[in-house]
Scaffold this motif. Sequence first.
Motif, mmCIF file in Angstrom:
data_model
loop_
_atom_site.group_PDB
_atom_site.id
_atom_site.type_symbol
_atom_site.label_atom_id
_atom_site.label_comp_id
_atom_site.label_asym_id
_atom_site.label_seq_id
_atom_site.Cartn_x
_atom_site.Cartn_y
_atom_site.Cartn_z
ATOM 1 N N GLU A 345 0.848 -1.219 -0.083
ATOM 2 C CA GLU A 345 -0.118 -0.176 -0.241
ATOM 3 C C GLU A 345 1.017 1.116 -0.091
ATOM 4 O OE1 GLU A 345 -2.494 -0.237 3.267
ATOM 5 O OE2 GLU A 345 -3.599 -2.072 2.400
ATOM 6 N N ALA A 346 0.327 2.281 -0.374
ATOM 7 C CA ALA A 346 1.075 3.559 -0.700
ATOM 8 C C ALA A 346 1.399 4.164 0.988
ATOM 9 C CB ALA A 346 0.448 4.651 -1.337
ATOM 10 N N TYR A 385 10.493 8.793 -3.872
ATOM 11 C CA TYR A 385 9.403 7.549 -3.878
ATOM 12 C C TYR A 385 8.142 7.951 -4.546
ATOM 13 C CZ TYR A 385 5.230 5.597 -1.617
ATOM 14 O OH TYR A 385 3.891 4.793 -1.480
ATOM 15 N N LYS A 386 7.630 6.832 -5.240
ATOM 16 C CA LYS A 386 6.328 7.116 -5.843
ATOM 17 C C LYS A 386 5.663 5.709 -5.753
ATOM 18 C CE LYS A 386 8.357 5.911 -10.516
ATOM 19 N NZ LYS A 386 8.655 6.323 -11.787
ATOM 20 N N HIS A 387 4.355 5.913 -5.807
ATOM 21 C CA HIS A 387 3.523 4.863 -5.722
ATOM 22 C C HIS A 387 2.674 4.532 -7.173
ATOM 23 C CE1 HIS A 387 1.006 1.523 -3.627
ATOM 24 N NE2 HIS A 387 -0.045 1.945 -4.395
ATOM 25 N N GLU A 388 2.654 3.455 -7.757
ATOM 26 C CA GLU A 388 2.100 3.284 -9.050
ATOM 27 C C GLU A 388 1.673 1.894 -9.109
ATOM 28 O OE1 GLU A 388 4.980 3.974 -12.064
ATOM 29 O OE2 GLU A 388 4.829 6.188 -11.928
ATOM 30 N N LYS A 391 2.477 -0.710 -6.364
ATOM 31 C CA LYS A 391 3.541 -1.022 -6.003
ATOM 32 C C LYS A 391 4.199 0.405 -5.503
ATOM 33 C CE LYS A 391 4.304 -4.274 -9.936
ATOM 34 N NZ LYS A 391 4.370 -5.085 -9.192
ATOM 35 N N ASN A 392 5.050 0.114 -4.541
ATOM 36 C CA ASN A 392 5.950 1.243 -3.870
ATOM 37 C C ASN A 392 7.325 1.239 -4.865
ATOM 38 O OD1 ASN A 392 4.050 2.320 -2.138
ATOM 39 N ND2 ASN A 392 4.683 0.935 -0.466
#
Length: 397
Positions: A345-346, A385-388, A391-392
């Motif tokens: 999770e983000a 950091y990014k959440h796509e 996926k972290n």
Amino acid sequence: MIITSLRSKIRLVFSVTLILLGALFVYAIKYDSAKIEERNAAQERAISHYLYSYYLEHGKIDEAYLDAQNVSLITDKGRVIQIEHFFKQKGGEFKRYAVDTIHLKRIIIINNDRFKLILENKNKAKLPIKRVLIFSTVFLLIILLYLWIMRSLLPLSELKTKIQTFSQGNLDIECKSDKEDEIAEVANEFDHAVAMIRELLHSRQLFLRAIMHELKTPIAKGRLVSEMLNDEKNKARMHSIFERLNLLIDEFAKIEKITSKNFELNIKPYKMSDLLEASIDMLMIENPQRLISTNIIQDYNIEVDFELFTLVIKNVLDNGIKYSIDKHIHVVIQNNILEIINNAEALPEALENYFKPFHSSKKGLGLGIYIVKSILDIHQMKLHYKHEEGKNIFTLI
């Protein structure tokens, strides 16, 4: 251009003051010259009027009066012709009364129905010594005041240098001052603050070292006891646990060094794949391939401190595994970046909040990302950091 420096502002103020003072001095000199010129003109007209009146009464020129007025009668024919020629060229015709300067000499022509005279006024304009002395004194006082103020600011430069040294982690500085101005007060307060910080850091170091020393002893005893176990599987497991505890203590020691900046970097070029391999070894997990998959698309060299940077990668890997839904992470090396990807999770908060020490964490002490940030700052690198798509993705650049 915006002037922000205190010295620049002081220089600007004094420069404007000196320019205004110079302009005032020039104006005063011109004013005096105009007044002298006006006085000379009035004197010369009075001389002309007196000579005419005296001639009407006595039929001659009062040469004694001219001498008393410091005015001489020009009788030399050559000079007379030259002066007449000058005035005719300038005025077109010979005037009844004219005054002009020829070769720095003030010449007066009186041409009336009774006589024709060419006079030289020998009265010279006096240098306004009093005014020059006053302006010179004020100018000198302003210069001395400027030098005095700039000298008073010298301790500020020294204090700035000490603060810069302090910001680089050097606490062995002293900036006490025996003066009584505001800069001295700031310097003394800063010196007191440095002394307090130095004592606090020393106390913290002693405290951490004492704790680590006390923990090392039971860990060593535990390892000895684990060697006496007959079950090889339990023995290996206990041995791994104590190794993990020992590694945590070593990490605490590194944290202490990093935060106190009590270390020297050993920067050398390393392949990112080698750094990654060493970081995975630091995790001390059995069969790491089941938890970590690597994809080296394009390996590259990077100049870092081996021990510190492998600790960075190890902490990011550890967090990735710890918070992954499937307890698996994917590591990619390409285009001069290292990506660590997990299914999770983000992050509930901004990444910057996790850079704080002892950030609230359910599965650790909240120091992992803090250590990462501290070491990356030393290497002038960053963690993104990014959440796509569930996926972290953490990226080291």
